[in-house]
Design a protein around this motif. Structure first.
Motif, mmCIF file in Angstrom:
data_model
loop_
_atom_site.group_PDB
_atom_site.id
_atom_site.type_symbol
_atom_site.label_atom_id
_atom_site.label_comp_id
_atom_site.label_asym_id
_atom_site.label_seq_id
_atom_site.Cartn_x
_atom_site.Cartn_y
_atom_site.Cartn_z
ATOM 1 N N GLY A 228 41.003 50.939 69.901
ATOM 2 C CA GLY A 228 40.453 50.763 68.563
ATOM 3 C C GLY A 228 41.298 51.366 67.471
ATOM 4 N N GLY A 229 42.390 52.045 67.842
ATOM 5 C CA GLY A 229 43.260 52.671 66.851
ATOM 6 C C GLY A 229 43.981 51.646 65.998
ATOM 7 N N LEU A 230 44.580 52.121 64.904
ATOM 8 C CA LEU A 230 45.184 51.241 63.904
ATOM 9 C C LEU A 230 46.620 51.643 63.626
ATOM 10 C CD1 LEU A 230 45.013 49.051 61.647
ATOM 11 C CD2 LEU A 230 44.113 50.856 60.142
ATOM 12 N N ALA A 231 47.535 50.677 63.751
ATOM 13 C CA ALA A 231 48.923 50.869 63.343
ATOM 14 C C ALA A 231 49.136 50.114 62.037
ATOM 15 C CB ALA A 231 49.885 50.358 64.405
ATOM 16 N N ILE A 232 49.602 50.826 61.024
ATOM 17 C CA ILE A 232 49.866 50.228 59.724
ATOM 18 C C ILE A 232 51.373 50.165 59.534
ATOM 19 C CG2 ILE A 232 49.553 50.433 57.231
ATOM 20 C CD1 ILE A 232 46.989 52.042 57.846
ATOM 21 N N GLY A 233 51.905 48.959 59.398
ATOM 22 C CA GLY A 233 53.333 48.778 59.203
ATOM 23 C C GLY A 233 53.656 48.465 57.763
ATOM 24 N N ILE A 234 54.620 49.185 57.198
ATOM 25 C CA ILE A 234 55.022 48.902 55.823
ATOM 26 C C ILE A 234 56.408 48.271 55.760
ATOM 27 C CG2 ILE A 234 53.511 50.649 54.811
ATOM 28 C CD1 ILE A 234 55.852 52.509 54.537
ATOM 29 N N ALA A 235 57.024 48.083 56.921
ATOM 30 C CA ALA A 235 58.298 47.381 56.980
ATOM 31 C C ALA A 235 58.132 45.976 57.548
ATOM 32 C CB ALA A 235 59.299 48.169 57.828
ATOM 33 N N SER A 260 54.501 37.638 62.933
ATOM 34 C CA SER A 260 53.717 38.772 63.436
ATOM 35 C C SER A 260 53.011 38.475 64.745
ATOM 36 C CB SER A 260 52.680 39.194 62.384
ATOM 37 O OG SER A 260 51.764 38.137 62.120
ATOM 38 N N ARG A 261 53.230 37.282 65.313
ATOM 39 C CA ARG A 261 52.458 36.892 66.497
ATOM 40 C C ARG A 261 52.690 37.840 67.667
ATOM 41 N NH1 ARG A 261 53.033 30.832 68.527
ATOM 42 N NH2 ARG A 261 55.200 31.519 68.750
ATOM 43 N N ARG A 262 53.935 38.211 67.906
ATOM 44 C CA ARG A 262 54.228 39.070 69.065
ATOM 45 C C ARG A 262 53.554 40.421 68.942
ATOM 46 N NH1 ARG A 262 60.328 39.928 70.992
ATOM 47 N NH2 ARG A 262 59.983 37.728 71.504
ATOM 48 N N ILE A 263 53.653 41.064 67.776
ATOM 49 C CA ILE A 263 53.091 42.405 67.631
ATOM 50 C C ILE A 263 51.564 42.346 67.640
ATOM 51 C CG2 ILE A 263 53.009 42.510 65.082
ATOM 52 C CD1 ILE A 263 54.220 45.331 67.406
ATOM 53 N N ARG A 264 50.986 41.268 67.110
ATOM 54 C CA ARG A 264 49.532 41.144 67.125
ATOM 55 C C ARG A 264 49.014 40.907 68.544
ATOM 56 N NH1 ARG A 264 47.847 36.881 64.917
ATOM 57 N NH2 ARG A 264 49.808 35.859 64.313
ATOM 58 N N ARG A 265 49.759 40.128 69.309
ATOM 59 C CA ARG A 265 49.364 39.908 70.702
ATOM 60 C C ARG A 265 49.449 41.190 71.511
ATOM 61 N NH1 ARG A 265 52.198 34.112 72.401
ATOM 62 N NH2 ARG A 265 50.613 32.750 71.449
ATOM 63 N N GLN A 266 50.510 41.953 71.283
ATOM 64 C CA GLN A 266 50.652 43.222 71.984
ATOM 65 C C GLN A 266 49.506 44.156 71.621
ATOM 66 O OE1 GLN A 266 54.241 45.410 71.156
ATOM 67 N NE2 GLN A 266 53.665 47.133 72.479
ATOM 68 N N ALA A 267 49.165 44.205 70.336
ATOM 69 C CA ALA A 267 48.060 45.063 69.906
ATOM 70 C C ALA A 267 46.757 44.644 70.571
ATOM 71 C CB ALA A 267 47.921 45.007 68.381
ATOM 72 N N LYS A 268 46.524 43.349 70.654
ATOM 73 C CA LYS A 268 45.288 42.862 71.271
ATOM 74 C C LYS A 268 45.228 43.241 72.738
ATOM 75 C CE LYS A 268 42.472 38.696 71.742
ATOM 76 N NZ LYS A 268 42.382 37.231 71.441
ATOM 77 N N ARG A 269 46.359 43.114 73.445
ATOM 78 C CA ARG A 269 46.392 43.491 74.866
ATOM 79 C C ARG A 269 46.057 44.960 75.068
ATOM 80 N NH1 ARG A 269 51.208 40.429 74.972
ATOM 81 N NH2 ARG A 269 52.425 42.364 74.992
ATOM 82 N N LEU A 270 46.492 45.799 74.136
ATOM 83 C CA LEU A 270 46.275 47.238 74.243
ATOM 84 C C LEU A 270 44.932 47.681 73.672
ATOM 85 C CD1 LEU A 270 49.870 48.420 73.207
ATOM 86 C CD2 LEU A 270 48.854 48.574 75.492
ATOM 87 N N GLY A 271 44.205 46.760 73.073
ATOM 88 C CA GLY A 271 42.909 47.110 72.497
ATOM 89 C C GLY A 271 43.016 47.892 71.205
#
Length: 332
Positions: A228-235, A260-271
């Motif tokens: 449920g954590g949040l990564a905020i990218g500014i780059a 952003s598809r790859r990073i969003r998919r990775q985030a979803k896999r990790l919850g």
């Protein structure tokens, strides 16, 4: 007036020029620039890296941070008067602080913190608003949470560390060997020297990550978040939510979705979650930052001050990525 304009999109495309005084709109304040902060964003815009998101038509004046004195106001301005000392991050498509004068919408402007000099105040707006919008507005950081701030010695990092600590978070940061003690003095509880340690092997269970680096660093950051954590990218990469926020046309929405598809998919896999942040101008939030600056809870860190005539050198210095805190050019 003298100004520094982007004549063409490339590394050597920034030059000095003589321009007419800016036109003043009904809701604008005309600011005599006393100091202007220099940001990595300036070099990226000069080079054309953000043309998809921000399409400026050369020639245009560069610069995103300003502190100065109001000289005139538009007929509909009620918040400011001539003689007021102010600071601001002008809104997108109205940048241009590398100049002797700039017209800024009153909603983007705030009274300068009384405790700061013009040079110090010019170091705050872009970095301060980025930190505020990431940690307060988007992540809603609260006491007891764990926050990782990458590049703690940078302009955003130095403010974000102090803000996260003020909010009651436990703060970890990454930096190089020479800056370890310096960022610890800003309030970081745990400092990772990236030249000798891998933060992904040291940290875990974090609520929020603020990442100004992108790429592999962002991907690894997802692994230190708790569910449920949040990564905020500014780059970057920009995501579909950002495309919707700016009202991007269909082709740009598709492009951002793909980027952003790859990073969003990775985030979803990790919850966990990924969110792209491109800060916006906001005079009200600058006033909130002032309430933390004047009592001493936040303080800008200044790396170097350049004379206005050396603005090209200042941008080059920032673009080299070696600045510790903020770089400012002064017209005083």
């Amino acid at each position: 007036m003298k100004a520094f304009i982007v004549e063409r999109y490339r590394e050597d495309g920034l030059r000095a020029a003589e321009l007419p005084e800016p036109q003043l709109g009904a809701h604008d304040v005309l600011v005599s620039v006393r100091a202007a902060g220099v940001n990595p964003l300036d070099a990226k815009i000069r080079d054309g890296d953000f043309k998809l998101i921000l399409r400026y038509r050369p020639p245009f004046v560069l610069g995103h941070d300003v502190a100065g004195v109001v000289t005139r106001v538009g007929y509909a301005v009620r918040k400011f008067k001539a003689g007021d000392e102010v600071y601001a991050r002008p809104r997108d498509h109205r940048i241009g602080t590398f100049a002797e004068l700039i017209a800024i919408h009153q909603d983007d402007v705030a009274p300068k913190p009384a405790s700061l000099s013009m040079v110090e105040a010019a170091a705050v707006p872009l970095a301060g608003l980025t930190a505020w919008q990431a940690l307060v507005e988007r992540a809603n950081v609260t006491a007891g949470q764990k926050v990782l701030i990458h590049a703690g010695s940078g302009g955003v990092g130095t403010i974000a560390i102090q803000l996260a600590k003020h909010l009651g978070a436990t703060v970890a940061t990454t930096t190089s060997t020479s800056n370890v003690e310096w960022v610890r003095a800003l309030g970081a509880d745990l400092v990772i020297d990236y030249k000798h340690e891998d933060f992904a092997e040291v940290l875990s269970g974090y609520d929020v990550v603020l990442d100004p680096l992108g790429g592999t660093n962002l991907a690894k950051s997802l692994t230190v978040l708790k569910p449920g954590g949040l990564a905020i990218g500014i780059a970057g990469p920009p995501d579909p939510a950002f495309a919707q926020q700016i009202g991007a046309p269909a082709f740009l929405r598709v492009a951002m979705t793909l980027l952003s598809r790859r990073i969003r998919r990775q985030a979803k896999r990790l919850g966990v979650q990924y969110s792209f942040l491109f800060m916006r101008a906001d005079g009200t939030q600058l006033r909130e930052l002032t309430t933390l600056i004047d009592p001493g809870h936040l303080r800008p860190a200044i790396d170097r001050v350049f004379p206005f005539d050396a603005t090209l050198d200042a941008v080059t210095h920032v673009d080299q990525g070696r600045a510790k805190g903020k770089v400012v050019v002064t017209l005083e």
